[in-house]
Write an enzyme that holds these catalytic residues in place. Structure first.
Site, PDB file in Angstrom:
ATOM      1  N   ARG A  52     -14.081   9.359 -49.643  1.00  0.00           N
ATOM      2  CA  ARG A  52     -14.428   8.621 -50.870  1.00  0.00           C
ATOM      3  C   ARG A  52     -15.418   7.542 -50.463  1.00  0.00           C
ATOM      4  O   ARG A  52     -15.107   6.668 -49.643  1.00  0.00           O
ATOM      5  CB  ARG A  52     -13.182   8.004 -51.503  1.00  0.00           C
ATOM      6  CG  ARG A  52     -13.524   6.955 -52.538  1.00  0.00           C
ATOM      7  CD  ARG A  52     -12.353   6.524 -53.379  1.00  0.00           C
ATOM      8  NE  ARG A  52     -11.975   7.569 -54.314  1.00  0.00           N
ATOM      9  CZ  ARG A  52     -11.204   7.366 -55.382  1.00  0.00           C
ATOM     10  NH1 ARG A  52     -10.731   6.162 -55.646  1.00  0.00           N
ATOM     11  NH2 ARG A  52     -10.904   8.360 -56.191  1.00  0.00           N
ATOM     12  N   HIS A  59     -17.053  13.334 -59.074  1.00  0.00           N
ATOM     13  CA  HIS A  59     -15.623  13.286 -58.747  1.00  0.00           C
ATOM     14  C   HIS A  59     -15.017  14.685 -58.983  1.00  0.00           C
ATOM     15  O   HIS A  59     -14.246  14.891 -59.915  1.00  0.00           O
ATOM     16  CB  HIS A  59     -14.945  12.229 -59.628  1.00  0.00           C
ATOM     17  CG  HIS A  59     -13.611  11.773 -59.132  1.00  0.00           C
ATOM     18  ND1 HIS A  59     -13.025  12.248 -57.974  1.00  0.00           N
ATOM     19  CD2 HIS A  59     -12.718  10.885 -59.650  1.00  0.00           C
ATOM     20  CE1 HIS A  59     -11.850  11.651 -57.802  1.00  0.00           C
ATOM     21  NE2 HIS A  59     -11.648  10.831 -58.799  1.00  0.00           N
ATOM     22  N   GLN A 105     -11.094  15.338 -59.325  1.00  0.00           N
ATOM     23  CA  GLN A 105     -10.528  14.905 -60.597  1.00  0.00           C
ATOM     24  C   GLN A 105     -10.788  15.957 -61.678  1.00  0.00           C
ATOM     25  O   GLN A 105      -9.903  16.279 -62.469  1.00  0.00           O
ATOM     26  CB  GLN A 105     -11.151  13.562 -61.013  1.00  0.00           C
ATOM     27  CG  GLN A 105     -10.644  13.044 -62.334  1.00  0.00           C
ATOM     28  CD  GLN A 105      -9.186  12.603 -62.290  1.00  0.00           C
ATOM     29  OE1 GLN A 105      -8.803  11.823 -61.443  1.00  0.00           O
ATOM     30  NE2 GLN A 105      -8.375  13.103 -63.215  1.00  0.00           N
ATOM     31  N   ASP A 150     -13.848   7.117 -69.592  1.00  0.00           N
ATOM     32  CA  ASP A 150     -13.661   6.513 -68.266  1.00  0.00           C
ATOM     33  C   ASP A 150     -14.092   5.049 -68.389  1.00  0.00           C
ATOM     34  O   ASP A 150     -14.704   4.652 -69.386  1.00  0.00           O
ATOM     35  CB  ASP A 150     -14.503   7.264 -67.222  1.00  0.00           C
ATOM     36  CG  ASP A 150     -14.217   6.805 -65.790  1.00  0.00           C
ATOM     37  OD1 ASP A 150     -13.175   6.159 -65.554  1.00  0.00           O
ATOM     38  OD2 ASP A 150     -15.058   7.080 -64.903  1.00  0.00           O
ATOM     39  N   CYS A 173      -9.072   9.749 -66.349  1.00  0.00           N
ATOM     40  CA  CYS A 173      -8.823   9.922 -64.913  1.00  0.00           C
ATOM     41  C   CYS A 173      -7.964   8.798 -64.343  1.00  0.00           C
ATOM     42  O   CYS A 173      -7.319   8.977 -63.317  1.00  0.00           O
ATOM     43  CB  CYS A 173     -10.139  10.039 -64.161  1.00  0.00           C
ATOM     44  SG  CYS A 173     -11.165   8.546 -64.258  1.00  0.00           S
ATOM     45  N   ARG A 193      -3.554  16.176 -60.072  1.00  0.00           N
ATOM     46  CA  ARG A 193      -4.403  15.893 -58.913  1.00  0.00           C
ATOM     47  C   ARG A 193      -3.766  16.519 -57.671  1.00  0.00           C
ATOM     48  O   ARG A 193      -4.452  17.104 -56.821  1.00  0.00           O
ATOM     49  CB  ARG A 193      -4.554  14.379 -58.703  1.00  0.00           C
ATOM     50  CG  ARG A 193      -5.350  13.637 -59.771  1.00  0.00           C
ATOM     51  CD  ARG A 193      -6.806  14.040 -59.786  1.00  0.00           C
ATOM     52  NE  ARG A 193      -7.444  13.851 -58.493  1.00  0.00           N
ATOM     53  CZ  ARG A 193      -7.930  12.678 -58.044  1.00  0.00           C
ATOM     54  NH1 ARG A 193      -7.887  11.600 -58.802  1.00  0.00           N
ATOM     55  NH2 ARG A 193      -8.511  12.612 -56.849  1.00  0.00           N
TER      56      ARG A 193
HETATM   57  N1  NVA Z   1     -15.734   6.001 -62.630  1.00  0.00           N
HETATM   58  C1  NVA Z   1     -14.600   5.470 -61.926  1.00  0.00           C
HETATM   59  C2  NVA Z   1     -13.622   6.546 -61.593  1.00  0.00           C
HETATM   60  C3  NVA Z   1     -12.387   6.077 -60.877  1.00  0.00           C
HETATM   61  C4  NVA Z   1     -11.470   7.202 -60.516  1.00  0.00           C
HETATM   62  C5  NVA Z   1     -15.086   4.774 -60.649  1.00  0.00           C
HETATM   63  O1  NVA Z   1     -15.952   5.339 -59.961  1.00  0.00           O
HETATM   64  O2  NVA Z   1     -14.622   3.670 -60.347  1.00  0.00           O
HETATM   65  N1   CP Z   2      -8.582   8.977 -60.702  1.00  0.00           N
HETATM   66  C1   CP Z   2      -8.663   8.550 -59.441  1.00  0.00           C
HETATM   67  O1   CP Z   2      -9.436   9.049 -58.635  1.00  0.00           O
HETATM   68  O2   CP Z   2      -7.786   7.564 -59.124  1.00  0.00           O
HETATM   69  P1   CP Z   2      -7.808   6.673 -57.800  1.00  0.00           P
HETATM   70  O3   CP Z   2      -9.051   5.829 -57.836  1.00  0.00           O
HETATM   71  O4   CP Z   2      -6.550   5.857 -57.905  1.00  0.00           O
HETATM   72  O5   CP Z   2      -7.794   7.563 -56.604  1.00  0.00           O
END
Ligand code: NVA
Ligand code: CP
Length: 301
Positions: free
Chosen positions: A102, A129, A132, A219, A259, A287
């Protein structure tokens, strides 16, 4: 399938195969049937951003598959001090059987795959992502018994979730309607991808995107790394919210997915969130099952 870097890399058949395997793994887990398909394998999990669901579902999933998950915070690794990703990739390939990462830049994930010799799984970048979205498709299929022909609506930021949802839902045969404010539209490569689909619509009017929807997604308005823009974004995204008015435009049995984490009264009202909490937390659970399927596909024999 060697890696999972982005939804664009997957064919419709590969998506279906992952979802079918996820269903099987979910059944095996719920019925106490052993499924240690990754016995003796080790997954490194590099996190340059925070996580609850991704970290815990990968870690638990790897354990349930008989393997060993290794949490690697970038702040504690040399990569956080500037060691090139090319070198990190070649070193970690000597120890591990797979890497979940990540991070911010999509190019870092692509470089890990390019320079390393083990499977790489994208656990979120600024661009996409995919893990997800596989869980999201699994959830929609569970509730609606199909994906093909369903009307999907996304309201909000044209961010990593929007980018992956658009590609994943179109590949799954869904009709996709997206409402984003000017200046916050999906990535140009994703919009280029949609040109081959006449069942894709991009609008600036949320009610238009929600018309006859079977499933609605949203989101956060400010993603990880954009905290400094939060106030500016609150103004830009005003009206881009899933609320009762939006739901009145959708089908009466429409699902709402998020998500998570969710910001109540920003992208979604607390009322709509709670009315759809069953499917939203099923989505979070999925997930685990979807990612176990991805790990078996890329790291299994
Ligand atoms: N768009 C959000 C998704 C989190 C799972 C982010 O990147 O923070
Ligand atoms: N939806 C998601 O990826 O959650 P986290 O940021 O908690 O991993």
């Amino acid at each position: 399938m060697k890696h999972l870097l982005k939804m664009m890399d997957l064919s419709t058949e590969e998506i279906t195969d992952i979802l079918n395997l996820a269903d099987q793994l979910k059944y095996e887990l719920k019925h106490g049937i052993a499924h240690d398909y990754l016995k003796g394998k080790t997954l490194g999990m590099i996190f340059e951003k925070a996580s609850t669901r991704t970290r815990v579902s990968f870690e638990t999933g790897m354990y349930q598959l008989g393997g060993y998950p290794l949490f690697l915070s970038s702040g504690d690794m040399q990569i956080g001090r500037g060691e090139p990703v090319q070198d990190t990739a070649r070193v970690l390939s000597r120890y591990l059987d797979g890497i979940m990462i990540r991070t911010f830049k999509q190019s870092e994930v692509e470089d890990l795959a390019k320079y390393g010799s083990i499977p790489i799984i994208n656990g979120l970048t600024d661009f996409c992502h995919p893990c997800q979205v596989l869980a999201d498709l699994l959830t929609v299929r569970e509730y609606k018994n199909k994906l093909d022909g369903l009307n999907m609506c996304y309201i909000g930021d044209g961010n990593n979730m929007a980018n992956s949802l658009i590609v994943g839902c179109l590949k799954a045969g869904m009709n996709v309607s997206v409402a984003c404010p000017d200046g916050y539209r999906p990535d140009s490569s994703v919009l280029e991808f949609t040109k081959d689909y006449d069942n894709f619509k991009l609008t600036g009017v949320p009610m238009e995107a929600a018309a006859d929807a079977d499933v609605l997604f949203t989101d956060v308005w400010a993603s990880m790394g954009q905290e400094g823009e939060a106030e500016k974004r609150k103004i830009a995204f005003k009206g881009y919210q899933i609320n009762d008015e939006i739901m009145s435009a959708a089908h009466s049995d429409a699902m709402v997915l998020h998500c998570l984490p969710a910001h109540r009264e920003e992208e979604i009202t607390a009322k709509v969130f709670e009315e759809h909490s069953k499917e939203i937390f099923d989505e979070a659970e999925n997930r685990l099952h979807a990612q176990k399927a991805v790990m078996v596909k890329v790291m299994g024999e």
